[in-house]
Design a protein around this motif. Structure first.
Motif, mmCIF file in Angstrom:
data_model
loop_
_atom_site.group_PDB
_atom_site.id
_atom_site.type_symbol
_atom_site.label_atom_id
_atom_site.label_comp_id
_atom_site.label_asym_id
_atom_site.label_seq_id
_atom_site.Cartn_x
_atom_site.Cartn_y
_atom_site.Cartn_z
ATOM 1 N N CYS A 144 3.028 30.719 -46.689
ATOM 2 C CA CYS A 144 2.377 32.028 -46.658
ATOM 3 C C CYS A 144 3.285 33.061 -47.308
ATOM 4 N N MET A 175 -3.768 31.690 -46.388
ATOM 5 C CA MET A 175 -4.050 33.040 -45.879
ATOM 6 C C MET A 175 -3.699 34.121 -46.893
ATOM 7 N N THR A 176 -4.045 33.865 -48.141
ATOM 8 C CA THR A 176 -3.760 34.846 -49.197
ATOM 9 C C THR A 176 -4.736 36.017 -49.105
ATOM 10 N N ARG A 177 -4.272 37.179 -49.521
ATOM 11 C CA ARG A 177 -5.074 38.404 -49.424
ATOM 12 C C ARG A 177 -5.725 38.792 -50.749
ATOM 13 N N THR A 178 -5.170 38.314 -51.854
ATOM 14 C CA THR A 178 -5.724 38.619 -53.178
ATOM 15 C C THR A 178 -5.719 37.349 -54.018
ATOM 16 N N GLU A 181 -2.214 36.349 -55.273
ATOM 17 C CA GLU A 181 -1.133 36.030 -54.336
ATOM 18 C C GLU A 181 -0.716 34.566 -54.392
ATOM 19 N N PRO A 208 -7.840 31.655 -49.000
ATOM 20 C CA PRO A 208 -7.762 33.078 -48.643
ATOM 21 C C PRO A 208 -7.861 33.308 -47.136
ATOM 22 N N TYR A 209 -7.315 34.431 -46.698
ATOM 23 C CA TYR A 209 -7.499 34.855 -45.311
ATOM 24 C C TYR A 209 -8.988 35.048 -45.064
ATOM 25 N N ASP A 210 -9.474 34.544 -43.936
ATOM 26 C CA ASP A 210 -10.915 34.530 -43.716
ATOM 27 C C ASP A 210 -11.211 34.632 -42.219
ATOM 28 N N GLU A 211 -11.906 35.690 -41.819
ATOM 29 C CA GLU A 211 -12.276 35.852 -40.413
ATOM 30 C C GLU A 211 -13.198 34.727 -39.944
ATOM 31 N N SER A 232 -13.030 30.584 -47.260
ATOM 32 C CA SER A 232 -11.975 29.598 -46.981
ATOM 33 C C SER A 232 -12.515 28.180 -47.128
#
Length: 264
Positions: A144, A175-178, A181, A208-211, A232
């Motif tokens: 990460c 868990m990337t944000r862009t 990244e 990617p970061y994903d709820e 994700s």
């Protein structure tokens, strides 16, 4: 009977909290959806949680195999997409090399029905992590974008290379944000390894970061099953497609017997 070549993939990380178990479970299921016959081994022998993550009710664990209370076939749970899940016992004592080897040797019971063995190792650099990573054909390092994750991932790669001769690694940014990244993290890790190590570091991709992934975790489900169109899940499927493209072993080093010998 001739040994069945099996792709052995150790999923590992330098530290906890980077989503390694979610990578292992979703990769295993996505590969099975592509037609591979997959087993998923929970090799975190102190904080086992794959059976919990998938909502399985395990009556036995690998600890029971060690103790001779049952055979591997009795431990195996059938998970999503018909993956064969081998749960571990949480909070167990330190496992010896002989016990680790015995567990892998037990896989001869189901080896003829497998194409891929995904191993979810513990985090860090303890002996069980090193043993599984050294013996596996492919080592997938989850990282990460935080200093401790990068530093510990590098320390793990360095240890495996300098002490045990492992020279090929795959990097997955989690868990990337862009969109930028993942490649940025890969370039950062590549710069670190090129400075002092003679290793091949391949970029496998980013998740990617994903709820919705966290929502799936709360439901004890894999995100590729619960929310297959989430960002994700789509990323995991792309990564599984790349892994699916890796050739299955056609040499003795692809057999579980070789894995056993290396682990010993």
């Amino acid at each position: 009977m001739e040994a069945n070549p099996i792709q052995v993939i150790a999923v590992t990380s330098g530290k906890g909290g980077v989503g390694k178990t979610q990578v292992s479970t979703n990769l295993a299921i996505a590969l099975a959806r592509r037609g591979r016959r997959v087993a998923l081994l929970d090799a975190d022998l102190s904080l086992a949680n794959i059976d919990i993550a998938l909502g399985l009710n395990a009556n036995f664990s690998s600890a029971d195999v060690f103790a001779g209370r049952c055979n591997l076939a009795e431990v195996v749970q059938i998970g999503p997409a018909a993956i064969q899940v081998v749960p571990s016992a949480s909070g167990g004592a330190q496992t010896s090399s002989t016990q680790l080897a015995g567990l892998i040797h037990a896989f001869s019971e189901i080896a003829q029905d497998l194409d891929v063995l995904v191993i979810d190792t513990a985090s860090g650099i303890d002996q069980s992590v090193v043993s599984f990573a050294v013996a596996a054909r492919e080592v997938l390092v989850v990282v990460c974008d935080e200093p401790a994750s990068v530093a510990n991932a590098y320390a793990l790669i360095r240890l495996l290379h300098l002490t045990h001769g492992v020279s090929r690694f795959h990097l997955l940014a989690n868990m990337t944000r862009t969109p930028e990244e993942g490649p940025y993290l890969y370039k950062k890790m590549l710069k670190l390894t090129e400075r002092s190590l003679d290793v091949a570091l391949h970029y496998l991709g980013a998740v990617p970061y994903d709820e919705q992934l966290h929502a799936a975790v709360r439901k004890q489900r894999a995100v590729v099953e619960e929310f297959p169109r989430s960002k994700s899940a789509v990323a995991f499927k792309k990564i599984a497609n790349r892994v699916y493209g890796w050739p299955l072993p056609d040499t003795p080093t692809g057999n579980l017997e070789f894995f056993l010998e290396t682990l010993l």
